[in-house]
Design a protein around this motif. Structure first.
Motif, PDB file in Angstrom:
ATOM      1  N   ASP A 181     110.683  31.208  81.756  1.00 43.33           N
ATOM      2  CA  ASP A 181     110.961  32.704  81.229  1.00 43.33           C
ATOM      3  C   ASP A 181     110.548  33.627  82.631  1.00 43.33           C
ATOM      4  O   ASP A 181     111.266  34.512  82.420  1.00 43.33           O
ATOM      5  CB  ASP A 181     109.992  32.893  80.214  1.00 43.33           C
ATOM      6  CG  ASP A 181     109.910  32.245  78.932  1.00 43.33           C
ATOM      7  OD1 ASP A 181     111.162  31.690  78.662  1.00 43.33           O
ATOM      8  OD2 ASP A 181     109.157  32.321  78.079  1.00 43.33           O
ATOM      9  N   LEU A 182     110.035  33.173  83.637  1.00 45.19           N
ATOM     10  CA  LEU A 182     109.820  33.907  84.736  1.00 45.19           C
ATOM     11  C   LEU A 182     111.248  33.614  85.620  1.00 45.19           C
ATOM     12  O   LEU A 182     111.283  34.238  86.797  1.00 45.19           O
ATOM     13  CB  LEU A 182     108.712  33.704  85.485  1.00 45.19           C
ATOM     14  CG  LEU A 182     107.413  34.120  84.826  1.00 45.19           C
ATOM     15  CD1 LEU A 182     106.146  33.954  85.510  1.00 45.19           C
ATOM     16  CD2 LEU A 182     107.408  35.892  84.703  1.00 45.19           C
ATOM     17  N   GLY A 183     111.995  32.621  85.395  1.00 44.50           N
ATOM     18  CA  GLY A 183     113.330  32.526  86.233  1.00 44.50           C
ATOM     19  C   GLY A 183     113.315  31.467  86.936  1.00 44.50           C
ATOM     20  O   GLY A 183     114.282  30.961  87.727  1.00 44.50           O
ATOM     21  N   SER A 184     112.304  30.262  86.768  1.00 41.33           N
ATOM     22  CA  SER A 184     112.368  28.957  87.579  1.00 41.33           C
ATOM     23  C   SER A 184     113.455  28.085  87.046  1.00 41.33           C
ATOM     24  O   SER A 184     113.455  27.632  85.970  1.00 41.33           O
ATOM     25  CB  SER A 184     110.895  28.518  87.620  1.00 41.33           C
ATOM     26  OG  SER A 184     111.131  26.958  88.139  1.00 41.33           O
ATOM     27  N   ALA A 229     103.292  33.965  89.948  1.00 39.26           N
ATOM     28  CA  ALA A 229     102.905  33.455  88.839  1.00 39.26           C
ATOM     29  C   ALA A 229     103.813  32.371  88.405  1.00 39.26           C
ATOM     30  O   ALA A 229     103.464  31.280  87.690  1.00 39.26           O
ATOM     31  CB  ALA A 229     103.027  34.474  87.749  1.00 39.26           C
ATOM     32  N   CYS A 230     105.166  32.312  88.660  1.00 40.49           N
ATOM     33  CA  CYS A 230     106.007  31.311  88.252  1.00 40.49           C
ATOM     34  C   CYS A 230     106.093  30.176  89.172  1.00 40.49           C
ATOM     35  O   CYS A 230     105.804  28.976  88.473  1.00 40.49           O
ATOM     36  CB  CYS A 230     107.665  31.880  88.832  1.00 40.49           C
ATOM     37  SG  CYS A 230     108.916  30.759  88.483  1.00 40.49           S
ATOM     38  N   SER A 284      98.559  38.339  90.182  1.00 39.11           N
ATOM     39  CA  SER A 284     100.058  38.507  89.731  1.00 39.11           C
ATOM     40  C   SER A 284      99.937  39.073  88.292  1.00 39.11           C
ATOM     41  O   SER A 284     101.173  39.587  87.843  1.00 39.11           O
ATOM     42  CB  SER A 284     100.865  37.277  89.858  1.00 39.11           C
ATOM     43  OG  SER A 284     100.500  36.250  89.061  1.00 39.11           O
ATOM     44  N   GLY A 334     100.407  37.186  85.736  1.00 39.28           N
ATOM     45  CA  GLY A 334     101.271  36.453  85.139  1.00 39.28           C
ATOM     46  C   GLY A 334     102.811  36.851  85.308  1.00 39.28           C
ATOM     47  O   GLY A 334     103.589  36.410  84.301  1.00 39.28           O
ATOM     48  N   CYS A 335     103.176  37.440  86.306  1.00 35.48           N
ATOM     49  CA  CYS A 335     104.205  37.858  86.418  1.00 35.48           C
ATOM     50  C   CYS A 335     104.897  37.890  87.881  1.00 35.48           C
ATOM     51  O   CYS A 335     104.034  37.504  88.780  1.00 35.48           O
ATOM     52  CB  CYS A 335     104.697  39.545  86.367  1.00 35.48           C
ATOM     53  SG  CYS A 335     104.086  40.046  84.568  1.00 35.48           S
ATOM     54  N   GLY A 336     106.180  37.663  87.987  1.00 35.88           N
ATOM     55  CA  GLY A 336     106.356  37.583  89.551  1.00 35.88           C
ATOM     56  C   GLY A 336     106.684  36.061  90.033  1.00 35.88           C
ATOM     57  O   GLY A 336     106.418  35.149  89.581  1.00 35.88           O
ATOM     58  N   LEU A 340     106.478  29.055  80.457  1.00 38.14           N
ATOM     59  CA  LEU A 340     106.171  30.023  81.121  1.00 38.14           C
ATOM     60  C   LEU A 340     106.796  30.565  82.284  1.00 38.14           C
ATOM     61  O   LEU A 340     107.546  31.543  82.675  1.00 38.14           O
ATOM     62  CB  LEU A 340     104.881  30.276  81.264  1.00 38.14           C
ATOM     63  CG  LEU A 340     103.821  30.458  80.123  1.00 38.14           C
ATOM     64  CD1 LEU A 340     102.573  30.186  80.378  1.00 38.14           C
ATOM     65  CD2 LEU A 340     103.995  31.809  79.443  1.00 38.14           C
ATOM     66  N   ALA A 341     106.959  29.352  83.062  1.00 42.34           N
ATOM     67  CA  ALA A 341     107.702  29.513  84.378  1.00 42.34           C
ATOM     68  C   ALA A 341     109.167  29.800  84.272  1.00 42.34           C
ATOM     69  O   ALA A 341     109.763  30.299  84.995  1.00 42.34           O
ATOM     70  CB  ALA A 341     107.429  28.120  85.109  1.00 42.34           C
TER      71      ALA A 341
END
Length: 82
Positions: free
Chosen positions: A38-41, A9-10, A2, A4-6, A35-36
């Motif tokens: 920032d990916l929307g979790s 990764a989240c 991934s 670190g994106c998507g 990090l998670a």
């Protein structure tokens, strides 16, 4: 991979953060939850708030104040230690 994106990764950052939390690695846990988040979790965002000691103290004081208010007691003195 991934990169670190998507969503993958989240999920991976969230799971790794939970493992680090169980291992007592608070800094690593916070970093991975960040990090998670920032990916929307939304789960990771909630965990970051709960890991913040100032937020925990504030939540405790607010809960005490609400309990006293519902019981009709004065709220001018809140016990921050318990």
């Amino acid at each position: 991979m991934s990169g670190g994106c998507g969503a993958a990764a989240c999920q991976a950052f969230t799971q790794r953060a939970m493992i680090k939390r169980l291992q007592g690695d608070d800094e690593g846990c916070r970093a991975d939850f960040k990090l998670a988040a920032d990916l929307g979790s939304p789960f990771a965002k909630k965990q970051l708030v709960e890991l913040n000691p100032y937020a925990a103290l504030c939540n405790s004081m607010l809960a005490q104040m609400m309990k006293k208010t519902c019981q009709g007691k004065p709220t001018d003195s809140i016990d921050t230690l318990g």
